[in-house]
Write a protein that holds these residues in place. Structure first.
Motif, PDB file in Angstrom:
ATOM      1  N   GLY A 148       0.818  -1.207   0.000  1.00  8.70           N
ATOM      2  CA  GLY A 148       0.000   0.000   0.000  1.00  8.70           C
ATOM      3  C   GLY A 148       0.856   1.262   0.000  1.00  8.70           C
ATOM      4  N   THR A 164      -6.985  -3.099  -4.351  1.00 11.15           N
ATOM      5  CA  THR A 164      -8.406  -2.792  -4.167  1.00 11.15           C
ATOM      6  C   THR A 164      -9.283  -3.968  -4.584  1.00 11.15           C
ATOM      7  N   LYS A 165      -8.978  -4.572  -5.728  1.00 11.00           N
ATOM      8  CA  LYS A 165      -9.787  -5.682  -6.220  1.00 11.00           C
ATOM      9  C   LYS A 165      -9.677  -6.909  -5.318  1.00 11.00           C
ATOM     10  N   THR A 209      -5.116  -1.393   0.573  1.00 11.97           N
ATOM     11  CA  THR A 209      -6.010  -0.363   0.055  1.00 11.97           C
ATOM     12  C   THR A 209      -6.154   0.795   1.040  1.00 11.97           C
ATOM     13  N   LYS A 212      -3.000   2.780   0.832  1.00 12.36           N
ATOM     14  CA  LYS A 212      -2.925   3.445  -0.479  1.00 12.36           C
ATOM     15  C   LYS A 212      -3.862   4.649  -0.542  1.00 12.36           C
ATOM     16  N   ASP A 213      -5.079   4.477  -0.064  1.00 12.45           N
ATOM     17  CA  ASP A 213      -6.082   5.545  -0.181  1.00 12.45           C
ATOM     18  C   ASP A 213      -5.868   6.670   0.824  1.00 12.45           C
ATOM     19  N   GLY A 272      -2.122  -0.473  -7.019  1.00 10.02           N
ATOM     20  CA  GLY A 272      -3.250   0.022  -6.240  1.00 10.02           C
ATOM     21  C   GLY A 272      -4.557  -0.614  -6.656  1.00 10.02           C
ATOM     22  N   THR A 273      -4.752  -0.746  -7.975  1.00 10.65           N
ATOM     23  CA  THR A 273      -5.978  -1.385  -8.473  1.00 10.65           C
ATOM     24  C   THR A 273      -6.050  -2.841  -8.039  1.00 10.65           C
ATOM     25  N   GLU A 294     -11.769  -6.176  -2.275  1.00 15.08           N
ATOM     26  CA  GLU A 294     -13.199  -6.190  -2.597  1.00 15.08           C
ATOM     27  C   GLU A 294     -13.708  -7.610  -2.816  1.00 15.08           C
TER      28      GLU A 294
END
Length: 453
Positions: free
Chosen positions: A38, A54-55, A219, A222-223, A50-51, A58
């Motif tokens: 992250g 996140t995936k 995530t 990262k966010d 990052g994507t 999720e």
């Protein structure tokens, strides 16, 4: 016989086995990797990483949610019908709910005291532009809460994951099955088989927790990075300190004084569920493991199968007590709204009575909006806290699940049905061992095993 022939007949040396990594070590490794990846994705602007994080997060959460609706329905329905095999079932159920409320009251008082001592809403560096109303599907008032319990049809609660309505239907079906007696046996047998299938599938999802941890923690870093945590430093510390006080002070004191058992032994047995709750952020997703550790701590199976499913949907000492209390003080201070004794009593009332609104899912936004609407505080305050929520929710869920194990132990000890030898010998175990043990369990334990008191 020649020496050469003797050599060829000798057994081949066993190949060295690769040691299995304990589940707790896998979780820890996932946490570390998540933080590192992250940080890399955020500071080096690695978009694909990052994507991916996140995936991964999720997908793991979605897998947990996929099993929530049917798991809650069948677990609570079967748990109610299992009470027929327990002596003094009504008293056990009543005392369970009473201890749910007592521990919630203690937790909310701790939250209020911490909030009043630290003033979490002062000096945050945030402005009113950071506040925004929460999504419409996460807001709630007492009228919404009460009317929302009863579904308008039997399909929507499952398709829209309205857990509180699923709990309502499960309770109605469970009580009806008890009243029908033998006529309901075919349905109950089917329900038990479906529940076993769901739990088997959930064990597979639980095995993915270390990978899910990488995605969820990565995530969050990262966010939000560390800057956001700095803006909410006091609030974040308050929530975690409050949770730590309940987890490591209140629960041990209750175990030592009320149940008269060793708190350290409790944590040794309950730790697998607590650590999974921390990374999964879902009480319902942790439910099979929570029930497993509860039974291994000596709580009779029939009673545990009632107390744990109900606790997983209604017993939230952190999400429904500590967090809303501190968050309400935070919002009141941010918007410069004075609160007095009446408001603090209302916070305690909402925490004790309205905890079912959290419904065992990740996050406590509904409970917070219920608290703020009761106090007349701006709902925009929820928007201030949504960003930091994933970081807070890990600690909150760990405390919730610990409480869901503590209460059955307390009640069983008071009712003289706790297997003290099983409690003293309870130990941590691997996910594979728990899943195998769960699969090998045969017919229900005879009713005599749950008798007493």
């Amino acid at each position: 016989m020649s020496s050469s022939s003797a050599d060829t007949s000798a057994p081949a040396p066993a190949r060295p086995r690769i040691p299995k990594i304990p589940f707790w070590a896998q979780i820890l490794l996932g946490l570390v990797l998540g933080v590192v990846l992250g940080w890399v994705a955020r500071n080096w602007d690695v978009a694909w990483l990052g994507t991916t994080l996140t995936k991964v997060g999720e997908i793991f959460v979605q897998l947990l949610k996929l099993a929530v609706a049917p798991l809650v329905f069948f677990a609570i329905t079967i748990s109610i019908t299992n009470l027929r095999n327990v002596h003094n079932a009504a008293r056990l159920a009543t005392r369970t709910l009473l201890w749910f409320m007592v521990t919630s009251l203690i937790a909310v008082v701790i939250g209020l005291v911490i909030g009043l001592l630290t003033n979490p809403g002062s000096g945050t560096g945030l402005s009113s532009k950071d506040a925004a109303k929460p999504p419409s599907d996460s807001t709630g008032s007492w009228l919404d809460f009460l009317t929302g319990i009863i579904p308008t049809d039997v399909i929507t609660p499952f398709t829209e994951l309205k857990v509180l309505q699923i709990v309502f239907m499960a309770v109605v079906v469970g009580i009806a099955a008890l009243k029908l007696g033998e006529k309901a046996e075919p349905i109950l047998k089917l329900g038990e088989s479906v529940l076993a299938l769901l739990q088997k599938a959930l064990w597979w999802i639980i095995r993915l927790a270390p990978i899910g941890t990488i995605g969820l923690i990565g995530t969050a870093i990262k966010d939000y990075g560390w800057d956001l945590i700095g803006s909410y430093a006091t609030f974040t510390a308050d929530v975690y300190i409050g949770g730590a006080l309940v987890l490591f002070v209140v629960y041990p004191v209750l175990l030592a004084t009320v149940a008269k058992v060793n708190p350290l032994q409790f944590f040794k047995g309950a730790w697998p569920a607590i650590q999974l709750a921390f990374v999964s952020r879902s009480s319902v997703g942790t439910m099979p493991l929570t029930q497993k550790v509860t039974e291994r701590l000596g709580v009779p199976k029939e009673y545990a199968s009632f107390a744990v499913p109900f606790g997983s949907t209604t017993k939230m000492d952190a999400c429904a007590s500590i967090y809303p209390a501190i968050a309400a003080i935070f919002v009141a201070e941010f918007f410069h709204v004075d609160m007095g004794i009446k408001e603090y009593l209302l916070i305690a009332f909402v925490a004790v009575v309205g905890s079912a609104a959290t419904a065992g899912l990740t996050g406590a936004t509904v409970m917070l909006t219920l608290t703020l609407s009761t106090l007349g505080l701006p709902l925009e305050g929820v928007g201030l806290l949504l960003a930091i929520d994933p970081i807070l929710d890990m600690g909150r869920t760990a405390v919730n699940v610990a409480g869901q194990v503590v209460v059955p132990v307390l009640v069983s000890a008071r009712e003289k049905i706790l297997d003290l030898e099983a409690f003293r010998t309870a130990r941590s175990f691997s996910i594979e061992e728990a899943e195998q043990d769960d699969s090998q369990r045969g017919a229900p334990v005879p009713a005599a095993a749950g008798a007493g008191g």
